[in-house]
Scaffold this active site. Structure first.
Site, PDB file in Angstrom:
ATOM      1  N   LYS A   1       0.835  -1.203   0.000  1.00 17.17           N
ATOM      2  CA  LYS A   1       0.000   0.000   0.000  1.00 17.17           C
ATOM      3  C   LYS A   1       0.870   1.254   0.000  1.00 17.17           C
ATOM      4  O   LYS A   1       0.519   2.264  -0.621  1.00 17.17           O
ATOM      5  CB  LYS A   1      -0.945   0.019   1.204  1.00 17.17           C
ATOM      6  CG  LYS A   1      -2.354  -0.404   0.887  1.00 17.17           C
ATOM      7  CD  LYS A   1      -2.609  -1.862   0.712  1.00 17.17           C
ATOM      8  CE  LYS A   1      -2.394  -2.535  -0.576  1.00 17.17           C
ATOM      9  NZ  LYS A   1      -2.444  -3.997  -0.518  1.00 17.17           N
TER      10      LYS A   1
ATOM     11  N   GLY B   1       9.285 -22.113  15.157  1.00 14.46           N
ATOM     12  CA  GLY B   1       8.541 -22.971  16.076  1.00 14.46           C
ATOM     13  C   GLY B   1       8.052 -24.253  15.415  1.00 14.46           C
ATOM     14  O   GLY B   1       7.617 -24.236  14.267  1.00 14.46           O
TER      15      GLY B   1
ATOM     16  N   VAL C   1       2.073 -20.495 -19.344  1.00 14.40           N
ATOM     17  CA  VAL C   1       3.534 -20.372 -19.418  1.00 14.40           C
ATOM     18  C   VAL C   1       4.144 -21.762 -19.287  1.00 14.40           C
ATOM     19  O   VAL C   1       3.770 -22.547 -18.418  1.00 14.40           O
ATOM     20  CB  VAL C   1       4.046 -19.451 -18.295  1.00 14.40           C
ATOM     21  CG1 VAL C   1       5.567 -19.323 -18.358  1.00 14.40           C
ATOM     22  CG2 VAL C   1       3.392 -18.079 -18.401  1.00 14.40           C
TER      23      VAL C   1
ATOM     24  N   GLU D   1      -2.040 -14.576 -17.726  1.00 11.61           N
ATOM     25  CA  GLU D   1      -2.999 -15.262 -16.854  1.00 11.61           C
ATOM     26  C   GLU D   1      -3.453 -16.554 -17.527  1.00 11.61           C
ATOM     27  O   GLU D   1      -3.897 -16.526 -18.671  1.00 11.61           O
ATOM     28  CB  GLU D   1      -4.186 -14.326 -16.569  1.00 11.61           C
ATOM     29  CG  GLU D   1      -5.426 -14.978 -15.985  1.00 11.61           C
ATOM     30  CD  GLU D   1      -5.193 -15.651 -14.629  1.00 11.61           C
ATOM     31  OE1 GLU D   1      -4.583 -15.028 -13.749  1.00 11.61           O
ATOM     32  OE2 GLU D   1      -5.632 -16.814 -14.477  1.00 11.61           O
TER      33      GLU D   1
ATOM     34  N   GLY E   1       0.231 -14.455 -13.586  1.00  7.73           N
ATOM     35  CA  GLY E   1      -0.906 -14.479 -12.657  1.00  7.73           C
ATOM     36  C   GLY E   1      -1.572 -13.119 -12.546  1.00  7.73           C
ATOM     37  O   GLY E   1      -0.985 -12.177 -12.016  1.00  7.73           O
TER      38      GLY E   1
ATOM     39  N   VAL F   1       1.187 -16.556  -8.578  1.00  3.59           N
ATOM     40  CA  VAL F   1       0.176 -17.547  -8.989  1.00  3.59           C
ATOM     41  C   VAL F   1      -0.530 -18.171  -7.794  1.00  3.59           C
ATOM     42  O   VAL F   1      -1.050 -19.271  -7.863  1.00  3.59           O
ATOM     43  CB  VAL F   1       0.822 -18.656  -9.864  1.00  3.59           C
ATOM     44  CG1 VAL F   1       1.312 -18.077 -11.186  1.00  3.59           C
ATOM     45  CG2 VAL F   1       1.964 -19.358  -9.127  1.00  3.59           C
ATOM     46  N   GLY F   2      -0.550 -17.452  -6.699  1.00  2.32           N
ATOM     47  CA  GLY F   2      -1.239 -17.944  -5.508  1.00  2.32           C
ATOM     48  C   GLY F   2      -0.245 -18.279  -4.400  1.00  2.32           C
ATOM     49  O   GLY F   2       0.976 -18.185  -4.586  1.00  2.32           O
TER      50      GLY F   2
ATOM     51  N   HIS G   1     -24.307  13.840   1.774  1.00  6.47           N
ATOM     52  CA  HIS G   1     -24.096  14.408   0.440  1.00  6.47           C
ATOM     53  C   HIS G   1     -23.135  15.578   0.549  1.00  6.47           C
ATOM     54  O   HIS G   1     -23.275  16.382   1.460  1.00  6.47           O
ATOM     55  CB  HIS G   1     -25.422  14.898  -0.143  1.00  6.47           C
ATOM     56  CG  HIS G   1     -25.259  15.589  -1.462  1.00  6.47           C
ATOM     57  ND1 HIS G   1     -25.013  14.890  -2.624  1.00  6.47           N
ATOM     58  CD2 HIS G   1     -25.259  16.906  -1.795  1.00  6.47           C
ATOM     59  CE1 HIS G   1     -24.884  15.753  -3.623  1.00  6.47           C
ATOM     60  NE2 HIS G   1     -25.033  16.988  -3.153  1.00  6.47           N
TER      61      HIS G   1
HETATM   62  P1  NAD Z   1      -4.415 -15.196  -6.568  1.00  7.20           P
HETATM   63  O1  NAD Z   1      -5.004 -16.494  -6.231  1.00  7.20           O
HETATM   64  O2  NAD Z   1      -5.124 -13.940  -6.258  1.00  7.20           O
HETATM   65  O3  NAD Z   1      -4.132 -15.130  -8.132  1.00  7.20           O
HETATM   66  C1  NAD Z   1      -3.306 -16.038  -8.804  1.00  7.20           C
HETATM   67  C2  NAD Z   1      -3.631 -15.976 -10.281  1.00  7.20           C
HETATM   68  O4  NAD Z   1      -2.639 -16.714 -10.980  1.00  7.20           O
HETATM   69  C3  NAD Z   1      -4.977 -16.594 -10.613  1.00  7.20           C
HETATM   70  O5  NAD Z   1      -5.690 -15.725 -11.445  1.00  7.20           O
HETATM   71  C4  NAD Z   1      -4.590 -17.883 -11.323  1.00  7.20           C
HETATM   72  O6  NAD Z   1      -5.515 -18.277 -12.293  1.00  7.20           O
HETATM   73  C5  NAD Z   1      -3.274 -17.501 -11.962  1.00  7.20           C
HETATM   74  N1  NAD Z   1      -2.377 -18.614 -12.254  1.00  7.20           N
HETATM   75  C6  NAD Z   1      -2.157 -19.707 -11.497  1.00  7.20           C
HETATM   76  N2  NAD Z   1      -1.216 -20.494 -12.078  1.00  7.20           N
HETATM   77  C7  NAD Z   1      -0.844 -19.870 -13.214  1.00  7.20           C
HETATM   78  C8  NAD Z   1       0.094 -20.172 -14.240  1.00  7.20           C
HETATM   79  N3  NAD Z   1       0.850 -21.279 -14.205  1.00  7.20           N
HETATM   80  N4  NAD Z   1       0.223 -19.299 -15.260  1.00  7.20           N
HETATM   81  C9  NAD Z   1      -0.523 -18.165 -15.295  1.00  7.20           C
HETATM   82  N5  NAD Z   1      -1.421 -17.830 -14.361  1.00  7.20           N
HETATM   83  C10 NAD Z   1      -1.584 -18.678 -13.319  1.00  7.20           C
HETATM   84  O7  NAD Z   1      -2.947 -15.240  -5.945  1.00  7.20           O
HETATM   85  P2  NAD Z   1      -1.879 -14.089  -5.650  1.00  7.20           P
HETATM   86  O8  NAD Z   1      -2.137 -12.873  -6.451  1.00  7.20           O
HETATM   87  O9  NAD Z   1      -0.560 -14.757  -5.781  1.00  7.20           O
HETATM   88  O10 NAD Z   1      -2.148 -13.761  -4.157  1.00  7.20           O
HETATM   89  C11 NAD Z   1      -2.015 -14.784  -3.169  1.00  7.20           C
HETATM   90  C12 NAD Z   1      -2.971 -14.597  -2.034  1.00  7.20           C
HETATM   91  O11 NAD Z   1      -2.621 -13.458  -1.314  1.00  7.20           O
HETATM   92  C13 NAD Z   1      -4.385 -14.443  -2.496  1.00  7.20           C
HETATM   93  O12 NAD Z   1      -5.097 -15.575  -2.075  1.00  7.20           O
HETATM   94  C14 NAD Z   1      -4.888 -13.221  -1.822  1.00  7.20           C
HETATM   95  O13 NAD Z   1      -5.979 -13.553  -1.007  1.00  7.20           O
HETATM   96  C15 NAD Z   1      -3.765 -12.739  -0.942  1.00  7.20           C
HETATM   97  N6  NAD Z   1      -3.562 -11.320  -1.165  1.00  7.20           N
HETATM   98  C16 NAD Z   1      -4.566 -10.451  -0.876  1.00  7.20           C
HETATM   99  C17 NAD Z   1      -4.411  -9.096  -1.115  1.00  7.20           C
HETATM  100  C18 NAD Z   1      -5.546  -8.167  -0.821  1.00  7.20           C
HETATM  101  O14 NAD Z   1      -6.445  -8.548  -0.113  1.00  7.20           O
HETATM  102  N7  NAD Z   1      -5.565  -6.967  -1.371  1.00  7.20           N
HETATM  103  C19 NAD Z   1      -3.241  -8.612  -1.664  1.00  7.20           C
HETATM  104  C20 NAD Z   1      -2.242  -9.521  -1.959  1.00  7.20           C
HETATM  105  C21 NAD Z   1      -2.419 -10.863  -1.699  1.00  7.20           C
END
Ligand code: NAD
Length: 476
Positions: free
Chosen positions: A60, A124, A247, A213, A190, A279-280, A453
Site C-alpha cells: 500500500k 517454532g 507459461v 494469466e 498471474g 500464482v497464488g 451528500h
Molecule cells: P491469486 O489467487 O489472487 O491469483 C493467482 C492468479 O494466478 C490466478 O488468477 C490464477 O488463475 C493464476 N495462475 C495460477 N497459475 C498460473 C500459471 N501457471 N500461469 C498463469 N497464471 C496462473 O494469488 P496471488 O495474487 O498470488 O495472491 C495470493 C494470495 O494473497 C491471495 O489468495 C490473496 O488472497 C492474498 N492477497 C490479498 C491481497 C488483498 O487482499 N488486497 C493482496 C495480496 C495478496
C-alpha cells in the site's frame, strides 16, 4: 523436560492471525508467548508476518507513492495544476516504504510489551503433547510447553517448477517491492490480487507491464460486471493482460528473462527485465508439525480445522492462511480473536460468508457475499441494482468517475446477498455492505438510510434504490 517454561497459550506465527491472537489471549489474562521466525531487512527479528513486512502494508505504501507520481503526470493537469520535469527516486520511495514497515513491526513489539506477551524469535515446531520447540536464529533449540497452541504460520508464494525465484530476475511479491530501479519491461505471471496490485505500481512508475494469466476469464472470483469494468480501466492504463496464457518455460539469459507461453493455439515468447510470479500462495507448514503431533492436513495441504479453528487435537488450534477460507489478513485476525476467546471459555466465531475482499488497484475493487454467477448456480432468485460513479457528484469533483456499485438482493425477502464495487475508495465503502449483511439487512434498509451528500457512499444508496428500480439520479 519438566523444567520447560510453560505458557497458557503459545502462538506460532506473528502475522495478523498470530499477533492478534496473542494480544487477545493476554488481554484475557492468559500467559502468552508468540514464536516468529521472520527477519526484517535490518537483519533483526520483525513481528507482523507477511502482511506488515512484505505484503499489505508495504504494497500500500508503494501503491500510494506510485499513484501520486502517476496523478502528477496524468491527472493534475485536469485540475489546472502543472509541473515540469516530474521524476521519481525509487530509492527514496522504497526507503519510505521500509520506514513505514519498521514503524508498524516495531509497534507490535511495543504492543506485546504493553500486553505482557513474550516474543520468542525463532522457528517454532509443534511436538506431541503441546510442546513447542523454538530454534532461534543462532541455531539453539528450546522447548516450551503450553495448555493451548495456536498455529498461525501463514502462507508462502507458490513457486512454479520452471520459474524458480532467484531474487534478482524472477521474483515473488517481496522481490517486486524492492526493485532498485523501474524495470523497463516487467512480466507478471498471474492476474490475481498480487499481480494486479504490484503490476499497477510499476506500470504507474513507467514499466511496460505484461500480465500472463492462465484462466480464460479475467478476475474469475469477482462479479463478472465488476471484472469487465476493471479490465477496461486497466487496459486504458496500459496494463497488457493476456488471458488464457499458459507459461511453459522461463529462462534468464544475459539479464533478460525469456518466457515461453501458449494461448492454446500457438506458442509465443516474450522478453522481460524482471518477472514477478504471483500464482497464488500455499500454507506455510514446512517444519511446523512434528510427525507425532497429531495435527491433520487437508488434501489441499491446509491444517484441518472445524468451524471454530480447532484441529481435533486437544488444545491445538489453527487460524489464518494455513487453514481453509480466504487468505486475507483481516480474516486471519478475526479468527485469532475468536480462538483466543474460545480458549478463555467465551463464545467466538467468524462468519466466513461476510469477509470482504479488496483489491487495491485503481480503480479499487471490493466485494462481499455472493456474485451473480454463484447465485445463478445455486438457483437463488435475486434482483440487482447498479449505480455508476460517473453520476456521483463527489466522484466527478474528484475526477475519479470510473466504476460502479452493484447490490444483489434476494428477490423474495430483499435480503442483501452480495455487494460488488469498482471505483474510488471502495475499499472503505465496502464496510457498509458488510455491516448490512452481518445484520441480515435488506436492500430497502440501505435505501432508507441517510447517506451524507456529497459523498461516494451515495453510490451505495443509489444502487440499493436501483434494486427496486427507484434510483433517483439515473433512468431505471
Ligand atoms: P491469486 O489467487 O489472487 O491469483 C493467482 C492468479 O494466478 C490466478 O488468477 C490464477 O488463475 C493464476 N495462475 C495460477 N497459475 C498460473 C500459471 N501457471 N500461469 C498463469 N497464471 C496462473 O494469488 P496471488 O495474487 O498470488 O495472491 C495470493 C494470495 O494473497 C491471495 O489468495 C490473496 O488472497 C492474498 N492477497 C490479498 C491481497 C488483498 O487482499 N488486497 C493482496 C495480496 C495478496
Amino acid at each position: 523436560m519438566s523444567d520447560m517454561r510453560h505458557f497458557d497459550v503459545i502462538v506460532i506465527g506473528g502475522g495478523p492471525g498470530g499477533y492478534v491472537a496473542a494480544i487477545r489471549a493476554a488481554q484475557l489474562g492468559m500467559s502468552t508467548a508468540c514464536v516468529d521466525a521472520f527477519i526484517g531487512k535490518d537483519g533483526k527479528p520483525a513481528l507482523g508476518g507477511t502482511c506488515l513486512n512484505i505484503g499489505c502494508i508495504p504494497s500500500k505504501a508503494m501503491l500510494d507513492s506510485s499513484r501520486q507520481f502517476h496523478n502528477l503526470q496524468h491527472s493534475f493537469k485536469d485540475h489546472g495544476i502543472s509541473a515540469s520535469n516530474a521524476r521519481i527516486d525509487v530509492g527514496v520511495m522504497v526507503g519510505r516504504k521500509d520506514k513505514i514497515v519498521k514503524q508498524f513491526t516495531g509497534g507490535i513489539s511495543s504492543l506485546f510489551k504493553a500486553n505482557k506477551v513474550t516474543h520468542l524469535p525463532g522457528f517454532g515446531t509443534l511436538q506431541a503433547n503441546r510442546v513447542v520447540t523454538v530454534k532461534d536464529h543462532d541455531g539453539n533449540e528450546t522447548a516450551y510447553s503450553a495448555t493451548n497452541v495456536i498455529l498461525a504460520a501463514g502462507s508462502v508464494p507458490i513457486e512454479l517448477p520452471f520459474a524458480k525465484f532467484d531474487g534478482e530476475h524472477v521474483v515473488d511479491n517481496a522481490g517486486a517491492l524492492d526493485f532498485d530501479k523501474v524495470p523497463k519491461r516487467l512480466g507478471v505471471i498471474g492476474a490475481g490480487v498480487i499481480g494486479l496490485e504490484l503490476g499497477s505500481v510499476w506500470r504507474r512508475l513507467g514499466s511496460e507491464v505484461t500480465v500472463l494469466e492462465a484462466l480464460p476469464d479475467f478476475l474469475a472470483a469477482a462479479d463478472a460486471d465488476i471484472a469487465k469494468v476493471a479490465a477496461r480501466e486497466f487496459k486504458k492504463q496500459g496494463l497488457d493482460i493476456r488471458l488464457g496464457a499458459k507459461v511453459s518455460a522461463v529462462a534468464v539469459k544475459r539479464n533478460v528473462v525469456h518466457v515461453t507461453y501458449s494461448d492454446g493455439k500457438e506458442e509465443h515468447t516474450a522478453q522481460f527485465d524482471k518477472l514477478l510470479v504471483a500464482v497464488g500462495r500455499r500454507p506455510a507448514i514446512k517444519g511446523l508439525l512434528a510427525d507425532d503431533c497429531g495435527v491433520q492436513l487437508t488434501e489441499r495441504g491446509q491444517i484441518a480445522v472445524d468451524e471454530h479453528g480447532h484441529t481435533g487435537v486437544d488444545g491445538v488450534w489453527a487460524v489464518g492462511d494455513c487453514v481453509r477460507g480466504p487468505m486475507l489478513a483481516h480474516k486471519a485476525s478475526e479468527e485469532g480473536i475468536a480462538v483466543a476467546e474460545l480458549i478463555a471459555g467465551l463464545p467466538g466465531h467468524v462468519n466466513l460468508d461476510t469477509v470482504p475482499w479488496v483489491i487495491y488497484t485503481e480503480p479499487e475493487i471490493a466485494w462481499v457475499g455472493k456474485t451473480e454467477a454463484q447465485l445463478k448456480d445455486e438457483g437463488v432468485e435475486y434482483r440487482v441494482g447498479t449505480f455508476p460513479f460517473a453520476a456521483i457528484g463527489r466522484a466527478v469533483a474528484m475526477n475519479e468517475t470510473a466504476g460502479m456499485v452493484k447490490v444483489i438482493a434476494d428477490a423474495e425477502t430483499d435480503r442483501v446477498l452480495g455487494v460488488h464495487m469498482c471505483g474510488p475508495n471502495v475499499s472503505e465503502l465496502i464496510a457498509e455492505a458488510v455491516v448490512t449483511m452481518e445484520f441480515h439487512g435488506a436492500a430497502e434498509d440501505l435505501a432508507r438510510i441517510v447517506h451524507a451528500h456529497p459523498t461516494l457512499s451515495e453510490a451505495v444508496h443509489e444502487a440499493a434504490l436501483a434494486v427496486d428500480k427507484r434510483a433517483i439520479h439515473k433512468a431505471n
